[in-house]
Design a protein around this motif. Structure first.
Motif: not given
Length: 178
Positions: A110, A157-160, A65-68, A155
């Motif tokens: 999440q 995310t790209w920030l995790d 997904l866009e978020e991860g 989910l």
């Protein structure tokens, strides 16, 4: 001759066997009082829900997904919930976030869960902290026992930050108010 002997023995038994008649001299009674308590019960089939690296493989079941990346564990947990009164089942996270490496956290929100169904259109519920008092995941107005499987998805995310995160999911069964 043998037949006469058998008949003779039977006649003698009938003469000597007399019915016994008895009198009831006394009786006793015992009152029974049953105090059945309210019983509520919940069990899960596993002690750990583990998302592994392979669960995040987007060439298989994971979705980018866009978020991860969204990883799903289908029928990961079997739940049995029972009660001798109407009851409701709530599912929550012990803390607001799962704890990761180097003080990293991953919000429990999440993670989503739902009852496993034959179709893939079941409603997902967001995992919230124990203090959240939202709608019950499952409820019945009648007493009984229900067994079902649950899907979970997470989910990342790209920030995790990469690494192993840990937390606790709590299943709580409560009586419905009458």
């Amino acid at each position: 001759m043998a037949m006469k002997m058998v008949l003779g023995i039977l006649c003698m038994l009938l003469v000597f066997v007399t019915p016994v008649s008895g009198q009831t001299l006394d009786t006793a009674t015992l009152q029974v009082i049953l105090n059945i308590p309210q019983n509520l019960w919940v069990r899960v089939s596993v002690s750990e829900l583990v998302f592994e690296e392979k669960d995040f493989d987007t060439t298989k079941d994971a979705i980018m997904l866009e978020e991860g990346i969204l990883a799903t564990k289908r029928a990961a947990v079997q739940v049995v919930v029972a009660g001798n009164v109407g009851h409701a089942l709530f599912i929550s996270s012990l803390e607001d976030a799962f704890q990761g490496p180097n003080e990293a956290t991953l919000p429990s929100s999440q993670m989503d869960y739902r009852m496993t169904a034959s179709s893939d259109d079941g409603q997902w519920h967001q995992l919230g902290p124990r203090s959240y008092t939202g709608e019950a995941f499952f409820q019945t107005a009648t007493a009984g026992r229900k067994t079902f499987n649950m899907d979970f998805r997470l989910l990342a995310t790209w920030l995790d930050a990469p690494g192993t995160y840990e937390g606790t999911i709590i299943y709580t069964v409560v009586p419905l108010e009458s």
